[in-house]
Enzyme design. Sequence first.
Site, PDB file in Angstrom:
ATOM      1  N   ASP A  52       7.117  -4.207  -5.501  1.00 20.11           N
ATOM      2  CA  ASP A  52       6.073  -3.165  -5.049  1.00 20.11           C
ATOM      3  C   ASP A  52       5.658  -2.337  -6.343  1.00 20.11           C
ATOM      4  O   ASP A  52       6.245  -2.516  -7.286  1.00 20.11           O
ATOM      5  CB  ASP A  52       6.749  -2.622  -3.676  1.00 20.11           C
ATOM      6  CG  ASP A  52       5.404  -1.884  -3.042  1.00 20.11           C
ATOM      7  OD1 ASP A  52       4.444  -1.903  -3.377  1.00 20.11           O
ATOM      8  OD2 ASP A  52       5.651  -1.394  -1.812  1.00 20.11           O
ATOM      9  N   GLU A  74       0.207   4.826   3.666  1.00 21.89           N
ATOM     10  CA  GLU A  74       1.784   5.025   2.864  1.00 21.89           C
ATOM     11  C   GLU A  74       2.003   6.468   3.281  1.00 21.89           C
ATOM     12  O   GLU A  74       2.081   7.113   4.220  1.00 21.89           O
ATOM     13  CB  GLU A  74       1.836   4.706   1.412  1.00 21.89           C
ATOM     14  CG  GLU A  74       1.433   3.217   1.200  1.00 21.89           C
ATOM     15  CD  GLU A  74       1.419   2.467  -0.151  1.00 21.89           C
ATOM     16  OE1 GLU A  74       2.326   2.946  -0.571  1.00 21.89           O
ATOM     17  OE2 GLU A  74       0.749   1.751  -0.451  1.00 21.89           O
TER      18      GLU A  74
HETATM   19  C1  BGC Z   1       2.326  -0.981  -1.014  1.00 17.12           C
HETATM   20  C2  BGC Z   1       2.434  -2.581  -0.723  1.00 17.12           C
HETATM   21  C3  BGC Z   1       1.390  -3.056  -1.274  1.00 17.12           C
HETATM   22  C4  BGC Z   1       1.254  -2.712  -2.778  1.00 17.12           C
HETATM   23  C5  BGC Z   1       0.049  -3.331  -3.539  1.00 17.12           C
HETATM   24  C6  BGC Z   1       2.383  -0.668  -2.383  1.00 17.12           C
HETATM   25  O1  BGC Z   1       2.089   0.745  -2.633  1.00 17.12           O
HETATM   26  O2  BGC Z   1       3.707  -0.301  -0.608  1.00 17.12           O
HETATM   27  O3  BGC Z   1       2.575  -2.515   0.730  1.00 17.12           O
HETATM   28  O4  BGC Z   1       1.357  -4.382  -0.919  1.00 17.12           O
HETATM   29  O5  BGC Z   1       1.159  -1.444  -3.241  1.00 17.12           O
HETATM   30  O6  BGC Z   1      -1.042  -2.586  -3.148  1.00 17.12           O
HETATM   31  C1  BGC Z   2      -1.110   1.393  -3.385  1.00 17.20           C
HETATM   32  C2  BGC Z   2      -2.144   0.830  -4.240  1.00 17.20           C
HETATM   33  C3  BGC Z   2      -2.975   2.008  -4.562  1.00 17.20           C
HETATM   34  C4  BGC Z   2      -2.305   3.007  -5.438  1.00 17.20           C
HETATM   35  C5  BGC Z   2      -3.232   4.333  -5.730  1.00 17.20           C
HETATM   36  C6  BGC Z   2      -0.290   2.220  -4.593  1.00 17.20           C
HETATM   37  O1  BGC Z   2       0.593   2.873  -3.809  1.00 17.20           O
HETATM   38  O2  BGC Z   2      -0.311   0.613  -2.744  1.00 17.20           O
HETATM   39  O3  BGC Z   2      -2.948  -0.119  -3.426  1.00 17.20           O
HETATM   40  O4  BGC Z   2      -4.387   1.629  -5.314  1.00 17.20           O
HETATM   41  O5  BGC Z   2      -1.185   3.340  -4.829  1.00 17.20           O
HETATM   42  O6  BGC Z   2      -2.471   4.985  -6.821  1.00 17.20           O
END
Ligand code: BGC
Ligand code: BGC
Length: 835
Positions: free
Chosen positions: A332, A532
């Site tokens: 991740d 998130e």
């Molecule tokens: C998230 C994932 C996601 C990835 C890509 C991460 O922060 O936990 O669920 O697939 O970012 O965007």
């Molecule tokens: C998310 C991404 C997002 C990024 C922004 C990550 O945790 O999964 O998809 O664009 O944070 O900082």
Amino acid sequence: MIEARKKCLYFIAIATASALVGCSDTDNQDAKGHSQPTDQSTHVTWPRSTLADLRNDALEAKIDALLARMTVEEKVGQVIQADSASVTPEDVKNYNLGSVLSGGNSAPGPLPYATADEWVEAADQYYQASIDASDGGVAIPIIWGIDAVHGHNNVVGGTVFPHNIALGAAHNAELIRKISAVTARELRVTGHDWTFAPTLAVPQDDRWGRTYEGFSETPEITRQYAPAIVEGLQGELASAQFMGPEKVISSAKHFVADGGTRDGQDQGDAAVSEEVLRDIHGVAYLDAINAGVQAVMASFSSWNGKKIHGDQHLLTEVLKNQIGFDGFVVGDWNAHGQIEGCTNENCPQAINAGLDMYMAPDSWKGLYENTLQQVKDGVIKQDRLDDAVRRILRVKMRAGLFSSVKPSARPLAGDESILSSGEHKAVAREAVRQSLVLLKNNSGVLPIAPGQHVLVFGESTDSISDASGGWTLTWQGGGLPNTAFPKGESILSGLEAAIHEAGGTVEYSTDGSFAQKPDVAIAVYGEKPYAEFQGDVSTLLYANPPVLDALKSLKQSGVPTVSVFLSGRPMWVNPLINASDAFVAAWWPGTEGGGIADVLIATSDGEPAHDFSGKLSFSWPKRADQGPLNVGQDNYDPLFPYGYGLTYADDDTLPDLSEEAGATNKQLNKYSYFEHGRAQAPWRVSTSGSGAHISAVDYTAQEDAFTVLFEGEMASSVSIENETPVDLFREMNGAMELTFAYRLDAELPAPVTLSLGCANNPACQGAVDITKALEATSTGEWSTMRISLSCFAQAGADIRAVNQPFKLESTSGTTIAIAAVKVVEDSDGQDNCPQ
Ligand code: BGC
Ligand code: BGC
């Protein structure tokens, strides 16, 4: 013992055919239903996949041949995935990167989101770069991944489905299969090969900001849905559709127990036994793997204090050896950097533990160099690297990429008419209808009878963006105009169409006011979108004083009231339920808002076209402090139990509910410090030094701001503080910013500093000089300042213990008006530190 038996029977009752769900975990539960860790030296046995021992010799021989031709540099490139906002096609070529992703905020083009054409063009560039073998190396097509988590939610015009929590209430695996097939087709339009879905989390504490990404608090529904989604996306194994031209690679995430963390903290720690890990959080992975899922994403979270990205037992011993998963494990977002001893750019621990592809959005280059060196030095064994690359190549071959053409030349590519086609919209509308849960319908207020004058109100009524939740066009979602959803329909427009069709009239206002007294009123409101950790909350309390007041006054004047509640989780809303004759949990329905009217509004013959069929897949709380509230736990005491949901055949009357929230006000406002003219509890405004004087002024409403005057030559300050510190570390990593509105009424006579950190202790405060930034705007006008949390940390703030998020200091007659002090998501992807 009796309780343990009950729980055991419950798990047997919900287990499906091939379940290996045990009951032994009941012995490890404490009174609250929390599980206690067991001794990790005594591991349990995990079930083996039905595909584990199948081997395609011809495919493996091809991989052998390719591996033999690859240099170590090419191999290291394959195990690294970069984000499209931080990697060019040239980089992909030069470093032989195996994959590119586009994170929630990483769309190509000028806007925060992109059209199909922009996506396809980007796909072509990365693909061409990956197969460019002009340097004499091997040509290995990249795979391009994206979070299509409720439809292809990143493309303008895409069909946005209800979030998973809503689909859980629908209890319909065949519907899920159709949704996933639509999602795959729409992904093919934009040239994507891979989606980071499904989420198989089994959320145990609804304070978690990702509760809505889970289908249910029990594994039962998740187990039924997992194969349906995987097959919808990838096609059924051994069928002609498998990985065919309308299909994409699927990944099950986040392995494992992302939904089991303490207090529902995102990226937190699941302190549970291995039985609970297997039987609650892990069991649906078996179903996904049996259905052929090609990738598994490791979880950001920890298990009993150890980050899963570095847990060899789970990634290698359990997932690969015991279950027998033969696809690849992707990381991740820089999650490897959270393993003890690692940084985003340096982490042999992760690949050694069994990670096959690092998600290294912006850190890929440093990570590539360090990983290469570590292979050369033997810190990473050649065998382990070869195994990781073999798994990635296996998936790429199965996906047919080696015999494919550039993305824009593939079937469906660039065909915008596929996005939100009539057929796709119909599936989404059906999903909206089936996911609505009717919680209250006193005196049969619903369905709305034909020919009535209906008041429709609430801020979210006409916002497709609000109705779609997080992960919609942007990472956090929300805040976009309806023009960003050219093929979608708002809830309001669906209601209007149905009410008019049945011979009624509609009056719409955002605040509940009306010109003609309505026969009935419908309010649409709820949680604003989040994603998130930004959705983590300390209690399940949801309050909306303006809507509550409007509902109460309508009721008082004899108007029946209906609430359509939008949210990413069940919440404590008793006052709003009391003020509504009917109450519908609508979750975040997405772009087909018309599905709501299909069920709420009777057609001209007096009958609604569709009845309610949704049943809660999460327990609804009786008090705001019931974070972990799950069916089967001891002392289970919900307001509406798991499985609850009325239909039009029911004539239950819900009595008035207690309005005692049962939660303290402490930390309700982690991000909001001063708004609407008031410090937000538990925060308060205070001054120190003899010279600071504050008085109320107007910003956007009467007295919703304060002016501070700093008199004298000695520094004085005004601050917002409270006793209990909040931890803003994850917010800082998520690039969040402190923001406030301000106005200068005269030029500044003296410098001004702003600090954030702990109260009354310079050692843990970070102070930045904002004099120039303040002076950059004209006097007499309100402006907004944004400062990245990281600026304060760099200036010395202890970001993990902030009990004074705002402290302004100056002298000599400086006068500044201040309003709307809060922490918000990053606006531009840049660090904003005042110069
Ligand atoms: C998230 C994932 C996601 C990835 C890509 C991460 O922060 O936990 O669920 O697939 O970012 O965007
Ligand atoms: C998310 C991404 C997002 C990024 C922004 C990550 O945790 O999964 O998809 O664009 O944070 O900082």
